[in-house]
Design an enzyme around this catalytic site. Structure first.
Site, short mmCIF file in Angstrom:
data_model
loop_
_atom_site.label_atom_id
_atom_site.label_comp_id
_atom_site.label_asym_id
_atom_site.label_seq_id
_atom_site.Cartn_x
_atom_site.Cartn_y
_atom_site.Cartn_z
CD GLU A 71 -3.02 -1.08 2.21
OE1 GLU A 71 -2.96 -0.17 3.07
OE2 GLU A 71 -3.92 -1.93 2.18
CE LYS A 122 -10.69 -3.32 4.28
NZ LYS A 122 -10.00 -4.48 4.89
#
Ligand code: PGA
Ligand code: ZN
Length: 427
Positions: A204, A336
């Site tokens: 990430e 999410k």
């Protein structure tokens, strides 16, 4: 009205195949969205349908793409693109399974989000505005939660803990939060370089965690905040995603880096020691998804001073959020969309959570793309925070940059600074 729905295979930030869906309306408007993909996935989340076999590591999405073209497209055809609920209900009617294992969560999430984009385009509105119409929330700019060191499943398990992040609740605008975080990120890089430990970045975009023990990452993070000219715990605080389901099972926690195994109580004590020693304001999945006793005990001990987020523990599932609120197993939820499969279900979960005083954090996955839907979601749903990964790599920066643009549209003063510290704790 929805005229055509097209699916294609595109590629994510790890170079893996993923699903893109394009929704065209009879009025000539187009909405497009791409499914993200997690690496540290909860066992109760919607599945990512993958073809298996030898090619592309078994990760191809031919079946998911076919499911959009052959099953979802006919079901959406003729529906009003601005009626998100009707579109998501049509998808759910095809696959009512909890895990979306008939269509694939990657097929449903791309289709659902593409409808939202088409609906916004049909109304001539930006997506955040359309989502605010759907949610009834006052649009606000979320507090960013930004990774400085990656770890866990995102860095070859070089350290056990997955995300070492900072938040800047003391910033007066989203832009200022980014600026301060950028200084911390830069400072962390120079500290690693000075120690001869600069080794690129994790999945990430956070610095690769070349550390001898988990605490060394925390100590380096504190030093980086200081080197950036800030007082740790003042404007800038630390946030951790333990992602404990990755190394915990049946109440035992195996810290590979330190070559020791902890029982539930020892694990809670270790994290408690960290909360005492470092300016940590938020902690995600401190115990494993199969350890509700641990989550309850941790929240009873520390829920009044720190935000405790359920990610793998809650998988954006309204029923699990309701249970967690009743038995006080955490006090915030990560949202999410691809964990649950459709935008309407994600909104329902977020509403369920905020009605119960839970903090709400819209989140990316470790496998991401140029798709910036989640920035609009965080704003339009009035979520308190946005978690996107680090402060490098354009699949991450695209989301932060989109929030800057939205801020210019709605006013930078709509920034929800300080919220996670002020309201989420159990009083
Ligand atoms: P994932 O991790 O996207 O790899 O599942 C993100 C998180 O745990 O928050
Ligand atoms: Zn997580």
């Amino acid at each position: 009205r929805i005229d055509k729905v097209i699916a294609r295979r595109v590629w994510d930030s790890r170079g893996n195949p993923t699903v893109e869906v394009e929704v065209q309306t009879t009025g000539g408007r187009v909405g497009r969205a791409i499914a993200p993909a997690g690496a540290s996935r909860g066992t109760r989340e919607a599945i990512d349908m993958r073809d298996g076999g030898k090619a592309l590591g078994g990760l191809d999405v031919g079946q998911a793409v076919a499911n959009v073209a052959e099953r979802i497209a006919p079901a959406l055809s003729g529906l009003d693109a601005t009626d998100q609920k009707a579109a998501d209900d049509a998808i759910l009617a095809l696959d009512p399974s909890a895990l979306k294992d008939r269509l694939g969560g990657n097929a449903t999430v791309a289709a659902s989000l593409a409808v939202a984009h088409a609906g916004a385009a049909a109304k001539g509105e930006p997506l955040w505005q359309h989502l605010a119409d759907l949610s009834g929330a006052t649009p606000s700019i979320p507090l960013p939660e930004i990774q400085i060191f990656g770890g866990g499943a995102h860095a070859g398990r070089r350290v056990d803990i997955q995300d070492f992040m900072v938040m800047v609740p003391g910033a007066s605008t989203f832009g200022e939060a980014l600026e301060i975080t950028s200084e911390v990120y830069r400072a962390a890089g120079s500290l690693m370089e000075r120690k001869g430990r600069l080794a690129g970045v994790a999945d990430e975009g956070g610095w690769w965690p070349v550390f001898d023990h988990n605490e060394e990452a925390l100590e380096t993070l504190v030093k980086a905040i200081e080197l950036a000219g800030e007082t740790p715990g003042d404007r800038v605080v630390i946030s951790l995603d333990i992602a404990a389901s990755e190394f915990g099972k049946d109440g035992r926690y195996r810290l590979a880096l330190e070559d020791r195994e902890l029982g539930r109580d020892e694990m809670i004590r270790l994290l408690g020691d960290w909360l005492d020693a470092y300016p940590i304001a938020s902690i995600e999945d401190p115990l494993a998804e199969d350890d509700p006793d641990g989550m309850r005990a941790f929240t009873a001990a520390y829920g009044d001073r720190v935000q405790i987020i359920g990610d793998d523990y809650l998988v954006t599932n309204s029923a699990l959020v309701r249970d967690a609120a009743t038995d006080r197993a955490c006090n915030a939820v990560l949202i999410k969309v691809n964990q649950v499969g459709t935008l309407s279900e994600a909104l329902d979960c977020l509403t369920t959570a905020s009605d119960r005083g839970f903090g709400t954090i819209v989140s990316a996955r470790s496998g991401e793309t140029e798709d910036v839907s989640i920035s609009h979601m965080a704003v339009g749903f009035g979520a308190r925070q946005l978690k996107v990964g680090s402060f490098t790599r354009s699949e991450r920066m695209a989301k932060w940059n989109e929030c800057l643009r939205i801020g210019d549209a709605i006013g930078q003063d709509r920034f929800v600074a300080g919220a996670p510290l002020a309201d989420t704790a159990w009083a």
